[in-house]
Write a protein that holds these residues in place. Structure first.
Motif, short mmCIF file in Angstrom:
data_model
loop_
_atom_site.label_atom_id
_atom_site.label_comp_id
_atom_site.label_asym_id
_atom_site.label_seq_id
_atom_site.Cartn_x
_atom_site.Cartn_y
_atom_site.Cartn_z
N ARG A 67 45.46 -5.51 -77.04
CA ARG A 67 44.93 -6.87 -77.22
C ARG A 67 44.58 -7.13 -78.68
NH1 ARG A 67 43.82 -9.75 -72.89
NH2 ARG A 67 42.21 -10.99 -73.92
N HIS A 71 46.24 -10.21 -80.82
CA HIS A 71 45.37 -11.28 -81.33
C HIS A 71 44.87 -11.00 -82.74
CE1 HIS A 71 45.64 -13.01 -77.39
NE2 HIS A 71 45.09 -11.95 -76.83
N PRO A 177 38.23 -18.10 -80.78
CA PRO A 177 39.21 -17.97 -79.69
C PRO A 177 39.32 -19.21 -78.80
CG PRO A 177 37.90 -15.97 -79.88
CD PRO A 177 37.27 -16.99 -80.79
N LYS A 180 41.50 -22.12 -82.35
CA LYS A 180 41.68 -21.42 -83.62
C LYS A 180 41.56 -22.33 -84.84
CE LYS A 180 44.60 -17.88 -81.51
NZ LYS A 180 45.96 -17.29 -81.45
N ALA A 197 37.26 -12.98 -77.22
CA ALA A 197 38.69 -12.81 -76.94
C ALA A 197 38.98 -11.62 -76.03
CB ALA A 197 39.46 -12.64 -78.25
N PHE A 511 43.67 -15.82 -73.47
CA PHE A 511 43.11 -14.51 -73.80
C PHE A 511 42.81 -13.70 -72.55
CE2 PHE A 511 42.32 -17.02 -77.56
CZ PHE A 511 42.55 -16.14 -78.60
#
Length: 511
Positions: A67, A71, A177, A180, A197, A511
Motif C-alpha cells: 500500500r 500510494h 487522502p 489530493k 490512507a 484507499f
C-alpha cells in the motif's frame, strides 16, 4: 515499477524487491494480506490477530508495504527500509511461534521524522540531516519497541515541525487522502495521511499548538495529545519545551488508550479489544463555548458541531454553555505565540547538544526552505523584527498561561467533565491556497487552522480529536474533547463513549 520513497539508509528498491518480488508482483508472503481487509486493522486488532495466529506479521506488514508503494504520491513518508521491516516482522513471527509474547508483537507503527530512531535516518524534515542516522532511539521509540512494535517508516512532516499545512520544501507536499488537491494539516502531516490512507494502523506524532490534532481533524482520524510530560519526549526534536507533547494518530480511541497504557506503564488490561459500549452518556456533562470556539468558523463546521451536540444530548449527556470571556482568543494568541517563538532557538540548541547531532543551529537555519526560514528570520533569531523579548516571554509564561489555565479550570472544568469544540474552524484548504484562504467570507492565514487547538496547548491540557462529519465536499471535520490537566485516562474513556455515539466516518475512496 513505482517505488516507495527511497530510504537514505537502504535504497528502497532493495526493500521493494523483498516485499513485492523483483518484478513488482506480490509474493506468497504478501498475497494473503492484500487479498482481504487487513489494512483496516487498528493497533489493538492487529496485535490480537497476530497474537492468536490468525495472521502473520510478515503477511500483514508485506501488505502494508504494498500500500505504501501504491500510494507513494501522497508523500506521506521520507524513509522506509522495506527489507528491515520485513525481517523484523519475520522475527516477530518466529518469536510468537516460540511462545513469546508482547502487547504489540509484530505490529507496525509509523513515526514522525522528528523522533530519533537508532540506525534509521532522522531528518526532522530538513535536507541538512538527510544522512543522519542516530545511535540511539527516542525514549518513546524504545518504549514501543519493548512492547514488540515494528518501526514501519519515518513520516514526512513540516520542516522542523514548524507549520500547519503539510508542505515540506525538501521532501514534498503531503496530500490529503480524502482529496489530493487539499492539505493534510501539519506538522504531523505524513502521520495523518498514512493513517487515513490505511498504510499503517497508527503513527507517533508531536503536538505544540495543534500538530497532531489539526492533521487528525483534516484527515479524518483520531489524534491524541496527552497532558505535557505524560508521554516521554526525550529524543524528539523540539519547538518549545513548555508546549511540546508527543502523541498518537490512529483510527480509534481504543488504540490511543492502548498506547497510553504502554508508554505510561499503566495496566493494559483496562483496554478491552471487544469492549461493548452502549453509547449511553447519562451522567456526563459537556461544556461548550460558542462565543470563543465557534467565532468565525465555517458554516458547515458550525452546523456539524451543533448537530453533534444534539446527538450527544440525545444519548443522555448534559450540555453546559459557558463563556470564557471576550478577550479569551486574544489572550490565547499572545500567550501561545510568545512562548512558541521565544523557546524555539534555545530548545533546538539544547536538543543538538544533548543528542550530539552532527550539525549546528546555524546550519539548520541556513538550510531551511524559504517559508520556514522566513518565519525563523522574523520571529526566532534574536535579530528578527518580531523576536519576542524576555519580558514579553516571561509575562506569557508566568501570567498569560496561568490565566488561561485558571479560566478553563474554573469556567469549563468546574462545571463539566470535558470541553467540546470543533478541532479546526474549517475543512482542509486547497494546496494552492494553503497560506491564505477564506473562511466565512473572511481572509485568513494558515495559522487560523490552529485557532481552536492552541489555547489547550498553552493551558497544558490533554485533548483528543474524533472525526465528526464529512462536509459537502467529502472532507473530514473534527470534534475535540479537552479535559483538565492530568485527567488523560478519564478523557480517553469518555472519548471512546463519544466515538460510539458518533460512529466512524467512511474512509477515503480509492484507499
Amino acid at each position: 515499477m513505482s517505488s516507495i520513497p527511497i530510504s537514505k539508509d537502504v535504497a528502497l528498491v532493495t526493500g521493494a524487491s523483498a516485499a513485492f518480488g523483483s518484478t513488482g508482483e506480490l509474493t506468497p508472503a504478501t498475497r494473503s494480506a492484500s487479498s482481504g481487509e487487513l489494512h483496516e486493522l487498528g493497533l489493538a486488532a492487529a496485535a490480537h490477530a497476530i497474537r492468536t495466529g490468525e495472521i502473520s506479521s510478515e503477511a500483514y506488514v508485506g501488505g502494508l508495504l504494498e500500500r505504501a508503494r501504491e500510494h507513494a504520491d501522497l508523500k506521506a513518508f521520507i524513509t522506509i527500509d522495506g527489507a528491515s521491516v520485513l525481517e523484523a516482522a519475520s522475527q516477530a513471527d518466529r518469536a510468537r511461534r516460540a511462545g513469546r509474547s508482547a502487547p504489540l508483537l509484530g505490529v507496525p507503527l509509523a513515526v514522525k521524522d522528528s523522533y530519533l530512531t537508532k540506525g534509521l535516518t532522522t531528518t526532522v524534515g530538513t535536507s541538512v540531516l538527510a544522512a543522519y542516522r542516530p545511535t540511539q532511539d527516542a525514549e518513546a521509540i524504545a518504549g514501543v519497541k519493548d512492547a514488540g512494535a515494528i518501526i514501519f517508516g519515518k513520516n514526512n512532516l513540516v520542516e522542523m515541525s514548524y507549520g500547519l499545512t503539510g508542505l515540506n520544501a525538501h521532501h514534498g507536499q503531503v496530500k490529503n487522502p480524502y482529496n489530493k488537491a487539499h492539505v493534510t494539516g501539519g506538522s504531523s502531516s505524513g502521520a495523518g495521511a498514512s493513517v487515513a490512507a490505511r498504510i499503517v494502523p497508527a503513527a507517533l506524532g508531536g503536538d505544540t499548538v495543534g500538530s497532531i490534532r489539526v492533521p487528525a481533524s483534516l484527515c479524518g482520524v483520531v489524534g491524541y495529545k496527552p497532558t505535557p510530560g505524560r508521554w516521554p519526549a526525550k529524543g524528539v526534536a523540539p519547538i518549545s519545551d513548555t508546549l511540546d507533547t508527543t502523541g498518537l494518530l490512529a483510527r480509534s480511541v481504543e488504540d490511543c488508550e492502548l498506547l497510553d497504557a504502554l508508554l505510561t506503564k499503566s495496566p493494559v488490561h483496562s483496554v478491552s479489544l471487544s469492549g461493548n459500549l452502549s453509547g449511553n452518556l447519562k451522567g456526563v456533562r459537556f461544556a461548550y463555548a460558542p462565543r470563543q470556539y465557534l467565532a468565525d468558523v465555517d458554516v458547515e463546521v458550525d452546523r456539524a458541531f451543533r448537530e453533534t451536540l444534539r446527538r450527544l444530548k440525545d444519548a443522555g449527556a448534559e450540555l453546559v454553555e459557558v463563556d470564557l470571556k471576550e478577550e479569551f482568543l486574544a489572550l490565547a494568541d499572545s500567550t501561545t505565540w510568545s512562548i512558541f517563538f521565544h523557546e524555539t532557538m534555545p530548545a533546538v540548541r539544547k536538543f543538538i547538544a544533548a543528542n550530539q547531532l552532527p550539525i549546528s543551529f546555524e546550519e539548520i537555519y541556513a538550510g531551511l526552505g524559504e517559508n520556514i526560514r522566513g518565519s525563523w528570520s522574523h520571529f526566532v533569531v534574536a535579530s528578527g523584527a518580531g523576536y519576542v523579548s524576555d519580558e514579553k516571554y516571561l509575562a506569557a509564561l508566568n501570567v498569560g498561561r496561568q490565566e488561561l489555565s485558571s479560566r478553563l479550570a474554573q469556567i469549563a472544568f468546574g462545571q463539566a467533565d470535558a470541553l467540546l469544540f470543533p478541532t479546526t474552524p474549517c475543512a482542509a484548504p486547497r494546496i494552492e491556497n494553503q497560506w491564505n484562504f477564506q473562511v466565512g467570507g473572511k481572509d485568513v492565514t494558515h495559522l487560523f487552522l490552529s485557532r481552536n487547538t492552541h489555547p489547550s496547548s498553552s493551558a497544558g491540557l490533554p485533548g483528543i480529536n474524533i472525526p465528526m462529519a464529512l462536509n459537502s465536499e467529502g472532507l473530514p471535520l473534527g470534534l475535540e474533547l479537552d479535559a483538565a490537566a492530568g485527567r488523560d485516562r478519564e478523557l480517553l474513556a469518555l472519548a471512546r463513549r463519544v466515538e460510539q455515539v458518533l460512529g466512524r466516518l467512511p474512509g477515503p475512496t480509492g484507499f
